[in-house]
Design a protein around this motif. Sequence first.
Motif, PDB file in Angstrom:
ATOM      1  N   LEU A  39     -42.348  -0.484 106.008  1.00  0.00           N
ATOM      2  CA  LEU A  39     -41.530  -0.867 104.855  1.00  0.00           C
ATOM      3  C   LEU A  39     -41.744  -2.336 104.510  1.00  0.00           C
ATOM      4  N   LEU A  40     -41.742  -3.218 105.530  1.00  0.00           N
ATOM      5  CA  LEU A  40     -41.955  -4.650 105.286  1.00  0.00           C
ATOM      6  C   LEU A  40     -43.366  -4.908 104.759  1.00  0.00           C
ATOM      7  N   LEU A  41     -44.364  -4.297 105.403  1.00  0.00           N
ATOM      8  CA  LEU A  41     -45.758  -4.536 105.022  1.00  0.00           C
ATOM      9  C   LEU A  41     -46.051  -4.023 103.620  1.00  0.00           C
ATOM     10  N   LYS A  42     -45.389  -2.933 103.248  1.00  0.00           N
ATOM     11  CA  LYS A  42     -45.547  -2.388 101.901  1.00  0.00           C
ATOM     12  C   LYS A  42     -44.802  -3.242 100.878  1.00  0.00           C
ATOM     13  N   SER A  43     -43.618  -3.744 101.273  1.00  0.00           N
ATOM     14  CA  SER A  43     -42.775  -4.488 100.336  1.00  0.00           C
ATOM     15  C   SER A  43     -43.235  -5.924 100.138  1.00  0.00           C
ATOM     16  N   ASN A  44     -43.818  -6.529 101.179  1.00  0.00           N
ATOM     17  CA  ASN A  44     -44.282  -7.914 101.082  1.00  0.00           C
ATOM     18  C   ASN A  44     -45.666  -8.035 101.729  1.00  0.00           C
ATOM     19  N   PRO A  45     -46.687  -7.419 101.102  1.00  0.00           N
ATOM     20  CA  PRO A  45     -48.019  -7.404 101.714  1.00  0.00           C
ATOM     21  C   PRO A  45     -48.695  -8.764 101.757  1.00  0.00           C
ATOM     22  N   VAL A  46     -48.265  -9.705 100.921  1.00  0.00           N
ATOM     23  CA  VAL A  46     -48.910 -11.020 100.876  1.00  0.00           C
ATOM     24  C   VAL A  46     -48.497 -11.872 102.073  1.00  0.00           C
ATOM     25  N   HIS A  47     -47.172 -12.081 102.240  1.00  0.00           N
ATOM     26  CA  HIS A  47     -46.683 -12.962 103.305  1.00  0.00           C
ATOM     27  C   HIS A  47     -46.270 -12.220 104.571  1.00  0.00           C
ATOM     28  N   LYS A  48     -45.899 -10.924 104.407  1.00  0.00           N
ATOM     29  CA  LYS A  48     -45.470 -10.096 105.556  1.00  0.00           C
ATOM     30  C   LYS A  48     -44.280 -10.734 106.285  1.00  0.00           C
ATOM     31  N   LYS A  49     -43.379 -11.362 105.490  1.00  0.00           N
ATOM     32  CA  LYS A  49     -42.229 -12.067 106.064  1.00  0.00           C
ATOM     33  C   LYS A  49     -40.931 -11.558 105.441  1.00  0.00           C
ATOM     34  N   VAL A  50     -39.835 -11.855 106.141  1.00  0.00           N
ATOM     35  CA  VAL A  50     -38.506 -11.615 105.584  1.00  0.00           C
ATOM     36  C   VAL A  50     -37.976 -12.942 105.047  1.00  0.00           C
ATOM     37  N   PRO A  51     -37.035 -12.891 104.087  1.00  0.00           N
ATOM     38  CA  PRO A  51     -36.377 -11.701 103.553  1.00  0.00           C
ATOM     39  C   PRO A  51     -37.192 -11.031 102.461  1.00  0.00           C
ATOM     40  N   VAL A  52     -36.938  -9.713 102.336  1.00  0.00           N
ATOM     41  CA  VAL A  52     -37.402  -8.970 101.170  1.00  0.00           C
ATOM     42  C   VAL A  52     -36.169  -8.294 100.578  1.00  0.00           C
ATOM     43  N   PHE A  53     -36.004  -8.455  99.288  1.00  0.00           N
ATOM     44  CA  PHE A  53     -34.874  -7.872  98.564  1.00  0.00           C
ATOM     45  C   PHE A  53     -35.409  -6.717  97.738  1.00  0.00           C
ATOM     46  N   VAL A  54     -34.842  -5.532  97.939  1.00  0.00           N
ATOM     47  CA  VAL A  54     -35.323  -4.347  97.221  1.00  0.00           C
ATOM     48  C   VAL A  54     -34.201  -3.850  96.318  1.00  0.00           C
ATOM     49  N   HIS A  55     -34.448  -3.886  95.018  1.00  0.00           N
ATOM     50  CA  HIS A  55     -33.456  -3.446  94.023  1.00  0.00           C
ATOM     51  C   HIS A  55     -34.042  -2.273  93.248  1.00  0.00           C
ATOM     52  N   ASN A  56     -33.438  -1.110  93.422  1.00  0.00           N
ATOM     53  CA  ASN A  56     -33.942   0.109  92.771  1.00  0.00           C
ATOM     54  C   ASN A  56     -35.435   0.310  93.022  1.00  0.00           C
ATOM     55  N   ASP A  57     -35.796   0.205  94.315  1.00  0.00           N
ATOM     56  CA  ASP A  57     -37.183   0.426  94.788  1.00  0.00           C
ATOM     57  C   ASP A  57     -38.175  -0.651  94.354  1.00  0.00           C
ATOM     58  N   LYS A  58     -37.678  -1.745  93.770  1.00  0.00           N
ATOM     59  CA  LYS A  58     -38.562  -2.839  93.370  1.00  0.00           C
ATOM     60  C   LYS A  58     -38.363  -4.016  94.322  1.00  0.00           C
ATOM     61  N   PRO A  59     -39.391  -4.372  95.117  1.00  0.00           N
ATOM     62  CA  PRO A  59     -39.239  -5.447  96.106  1.00  0.00           C
ATOM     63  C   PRO A  59     -39.472  -6.835  95.521  1.00  0.00           C
ATOM     64  N   ILE A  60     -38.675  -7.797  95.989  1.00  0.00           N
ATOM     65  CA  ILE A  60     -38.842  -9.206  95.634  1.00  0.00           C
ATOM     66  C   ILE A  60     -38.869 -10.008  96.931  1.00  0.00           C
ATOM     67  N   SER A  61     -39.798 -10.951  97.041  1.00  0.00           N
ATOM     68  CA  SER A  61     -39.945 -11.759  98.255  1.00  0.00           C
ATOM     69  C   SER A  61     -39.698 -13.231  97.973  1.00  0.00           C
ATOM     70  N   GLU A  62     -39.509 -13.994  99.049  1.00  0.00           N
ATOM     71  CA  GLU A  62     -39.249 -15.438  99.034  1.00  0.00           C
ATOM     72  C   GLU A  62     -37.794 -15.702  98.637  1.00  0.00           C
ATOM     73  N   SER A  63     -37.076 -16.363  99.535  1.00  0.00           N
ATOM     74  CA  SER A  63     -35.620 -16.475  99.394  1.00  0.00           C
ATOM     75  C   SER A  63     -35.171 -17.148  98.093  1.00  0.00           C
ATOM     76  N   LEU A  64     -35.841 -18.212  97.667  1.00  0.00           N
ATOM     77  CA  LEU A  64     -35.410 -18.889  96.443  1.00  0.00           C
ATOM     78  C   LEU A  64     -35.669 -18.023  95.207  1.00  0.00           C
ATOM     79  N   VAL A  65     -36.765 -17.276  95.234  1.00  0.00           N
ATOM     80  CA  VAL A  65     -37.056 -16.349  94.141  1.00  0.00           C
ATOM     81  C   VAL A  65     -35.996 -15.246  94.111  1.00  0.00           C
ATOM     82  N   ILE A  66     -35.623 -14.767  95.282  1.00  0.00           N
ATOM     83  CA  ILE A  66     -34.594 -13.717  95.382  1.00  0.00           C
ATOM     84  C   ILE A  66     -33.262 -14.233  94.840  1.00  0.00           C
ATOM     85  N   LEU A  67     -32.903 -15.464  95.184  1.00  0.00           N
ATOM     86  CA  LEU A  67     -31.643 -16.038  94.683  1.00  0.00           C
ATOM     87  C   LEU A  67     -31.629 -16.069  93.158  1.00  0.00           C
ATOM     88  N   GLU A  68     -32.748 -16.455  92.559  1.00  0.00           N
ATOM     89  CA  GLU A  68     -32.819 -16.492  91.097  1.00  0.00           C
ATOM     90  C   GLU A  68     -32.709 -15.087  90.505  1.00  0.00           C
TER      91      GLU A  68
END
Length: 227
Positions: free
Chosen positions: A46-75
Amino acid sequence: MATNQEEVTLIGVVGSPFVCRVQIALKLKGIEYKFVEEDLANKSDLLLKSNPVHKKVPVFVHNDKPISESLVILEYIEETWNQNPILPSSPYQKAVARFWSKVIDDKIVAPFFRAVYAVNDDEKVREKNIEESSQALEFLESELKDKFFGGEEIGFVDIAAVVIAFWVPLVQDISGLQLFTAQKFPKLYNWSKEFLNHPIVKELVPPREPLFVYFKAKYDSLVSSSK
């Protein structure tokens, strides 16, 4: 507001300051979500599929759409859910908040942790990184005009700075690097106490003792391997 049809998932680990940022924002806005605990030593599909570039947490998934990087997620959270805004309404003030949040990550947090983990390097390398962090903290200290960076209520920059309030003091106690102290940065130090005492922040930062033990073991192992 989130509806019953919306699916909100946060992939993270307990003890990560970047995951904690997202948790604070979600709690401030009253958004219900599912927390999926990740094992970073054995990363899930799930992590590798959701954030294949950085392979790090956090990953925010909203209606099956993943967003990575905490500051981007906050926005993204701010733009998706209008209640209890964490960014100012003025475009200029929004830009300023984004700027300082990037300063926190790039000029304070990154060099501080480089200094902590530079036990194999020349002492000058550590000093250079601490100097970079310290200079940026001086600028951040000057930027703090109210109780919080967001005014009377915590906002985007406060949430970004949870790393400074909680994780930096913990890690410097282990490493012996004295960067963030009440003597050097009295305004920021007082801010950190107020911020950590905020009911939502208090609830969401992890217990200090287990985290201290974890980071100390990691640091001691690093020091041992350098001898």
